[in-house]
Design an enzyme around this catalytic site. Sequence first.
Site, PDB file in Angstrom:
ATOM      1  N   HIS A   1      42.506  30.959  49.260  1.00  0.00           N
ATOM      2  CA  HIS A   1      42.806  32.324  48.806  1.00  0.00           C
ATOM      3  C   HIS A   1      42.852  33.355  49.940  1.00  0.00           C
ATOM      4  O   HIS A   1      43.171  34.509  49.702  1.00  0.00           O
ATOM      5  CB  HIS A   1      41.786  32.783  47.756  1.00  0.00           C
ATOM      6  CG  HIS A   1      40.444  33.102  48.349  1.00  0.00           C
ATOM      7  ND1 HIS A   1      39.533  32.140  48.704  1.00  0.00           N
ATOM      8  CD2 HIS A   1      39.867  34.288  48.673  1.00  0.00           C
ATOM      9  CE1 HIS A   1      38.457  32.706  49.202  1.00  0.00           C
ATOM     10  NE2 HIS A   1      38.624  34.009  49.210  1.00  0.00           N
TER      11      HIS A   1
HETATM   12  C1  UD1 Z   1      37.980  39.055  47.526  1.00  0.00           C
HETATM   13  C2  UD1 Z   1      37.216  39.284  48.823  1.00  0.00           C
HETATM   14  C3  UD1 Z   1      37.042  37.955  49.535  1.00  0.00           C
HETATM   15  C4  UD1 Z   1      36.425  36.912  48.633  1.00  0.00           C
HETATM   16  C5  UD1 Z   1      37.272  36.803  47.375  1.00  0.00           C
HETATM   17  C6  UD1 Z   1      36.707  35.783  46.418  1.00  0.00           C
HETATM   18  C7  UD1 Z   1      37.561  41.442  49.962  1.00  0.00           C
HETATM   19  C8  UD1 Z   1      38.202  42.091  51.121  1.00  0.00           C
HETATM   20  N1  UD1 Z   1      37.930  40.165  49.731  1.00  0.00           N
HETATM   21  O1  UD1 Z   1      39.286  38.641  47.886  1.00  0.00           O
HETATM   22  O2  UD1 Z   1      36.183  38.133  50.646  1.00  0.00           O
HETATM   23  O3  UD1 Z   1      36.380  35.669  49.307  1.00  0.00           O
HETATM   24  O4  UD1 Z   1      37.315  38.082  46.754  1.00  0.00           O
HETATM   25  O5  UD1 Z   1      37.521  35.663  45.307  1.00  0.00           O
HETATM   26  O6  UD1 Z   1      36.769  42.051  49.289  1.00  0.00           O
HETATM   27  N2  UD1 Z   1      43.042  39.588  41.008  1.00  0.00           N
HETATM   28  C9  UD1 Z   1      43.186  39.328  39.668  1.00  0.00           C
HETATM   29  N3  UD1 Z   1      42.072  39.339  38.895  1.00  0.00           N
HETATM   30  C10 UD1 Z   1      40.840  39.590  39.384  1.00  0.00           C
HETATM   31  C11 UD1 Z   1      40.708  39.873  40.747  1.00  0.00           C
HETATM   32  C12 UD1 Z   1      41.808  39.864  41.560  1.00  0.00           C
HETATM   33  O7  UD1 Z   1      44.285  39.087  39.181  1.00  0.00           O
HETATM   34  O8  UD1 Z   1      39.871  39.557  38.609  1.00  0.00           O
HETATM   35  C13 UD1 Z   1      44.242  39.550  41.872  1.00  0.00           C
HETATM   36  C14 UD1 Z   1      44.833  40.922  42.034  1.00  0.00           C
HETATM   37  O9  UD1 Z   1      46.205  40.809  41.967  1.00  0.00           O
HETATM   38  C15 UD1 Z   1      44.434  41.322  43.430  1.00  0.00           C
HETATM   39  C16 UD1 Z   1      44.284  39.983  44.142  1.00  0.00           C
HETATM   40  O10 UD1 Z   1      43.872  39.059  43.140  1.00  0.00           O
HETATM   41  O11 UD1 Z   1      45.365  42.141  44.025  1.00  0.00           O
HETATM   42  C17 UD1 Z   1      43.270  40.025  45.225  1.00  0.00           C
HETATM   43  O12 UD1 Z   1      42.017  40.566  44.762  1.00  0.00           O
HETATM   44  P1  UD1 Z   1      41.065  41.372  45.766  1.00  0.00           P
HETATM   45  O13 UD1 Z   1      39.813  41.770  45.097  1.00  0.00           O
HETATM   46  O14 UD1 Z   1      41.842  42.429  46.454  1.00  0.00           O
HETATM   47  O15 UD1 Z   1      40.741  40.319  46.907  1.00  0.00           O
HETATM   48  P2  UD1 Z   1      40.494  38.752  46.857  1.00  0.00           P
HETATM   49  O16 UD1 Z   1      41.650  38.075  47.476  1.00  0.00           O
HETATM   50  O17 UD1 Z   1      40.053  38.301  45.500  1.00  0.00           O
END
Ligand code: UD1
Length: 369
Positions: free
Chosen positions: A201
Amino acid sequence: MHILHVVGARPNFMKAAPVLRALAAHSGVRQTLVHTGQHYDAAMSEVFFQQLGMPQPDHNLGVGSASHAQQVAGVMLAFEPVLLENKPDVVLVYGDVNSTVAAALVCSKLSVPVGHVEAGLRSRDRSMPEEINRLLTDQLSDLLFTPSADGDENLLREGIAAKKIHLVGNVMIDTLVRLLPHAKDHFPAGVPSPYALVTLHRPSNVDDLPWLRELLAVLAELSEQLNVVFPVHPRTRQRLDALGSTQSRARLCLLEPLPYLEFLALQQHAAMVITDSGGIQEETTFLGVPCLTVRENTERPITLTMGTNQLVGRDLQRLRAAAADILGRGSLLENTRLTHNHSVPLWDGHAAERIAQVIVQCPVGSTRG
Ligand code: UD1
């Protein structure tokens, strides 16, 4: 004493759960749980609260997904009034996600003492958003709880006072130790052994679409030799959509994100794990399961020196060769697992109790300076 915990994203939940439990065992401690809402899907959040036996959050800030600046700013704006209303004696933040640094910054501006659980980890790679979050959170914290001695060394080198640093061990392993006996009842149906378990991821792997396509091709190759099970993070799902590669094929099986116990059961019995996660490097080390980390560096070097982790970098040949080597070792695997178990000092299931001891013995206000 009033302790306020801030969690936001999936890897925070298994770290906060044991600390909440350990503090609940001390009389005179009141606790408030704030969920920033950085992760909001049921499969990324709610199911973890259920399986980990965590109380419902007292506040959900509903911040959700956005650019880094918007997400950090969103947590800060929403958290400040909650902090002012609750007036905790100490705020505990976890790991290295955007919610962690945002909450720590709000606390430090309002002179509320901050404890950072999982302090001191460094990849020395500032292109990773998490590395910036780690560096800043540690500078802002008054109590720094480290999982391993390399964390202490990193903090001392950065000028953090020794009296603030507490080597307590790994809280994520506390959760693993507590819940491993329950995992066997949660092994997902229809996963035939032997299998490799995959998670990817990190932006460096999944946002680079040509690279992601090549990685998928290597996983498809590997699936000619054993089943490959790949629970897909929402960020990765979007990128696979863009590549038109969301379908499972033959023995390469793409799944929705899994709950904690289902994923733990899969890890425990995997022939190997291929990942870019931080926490999974630690869990596989504890379980003695071979782990190939698709990154150039790790903030968890103890998993390389004392554990089962290998960095394969951005090098598909190394990934192929390392996977072939693990498959070649075959029947030795189960023995290797037994000797690795409990190999890292203080990864013993009691880290959260040590954190609670430090906090309750610490006169409020004495952590500053
Ligand atoms: C975040 C953390 C990362 C951790 C990871 C575990 C930061 C900078 N990154 O990354 O360190 O390893 O979580 O999962 O804080 N999304 C959904 N549903 C959700 C959450 C996210 O659809 O419940 C999608 C959204 O489109 C979002 C993307 O995933 O834009 C990324 O989510 P985000 O919280 O920005 O970062 P992660 O890649 O999950």
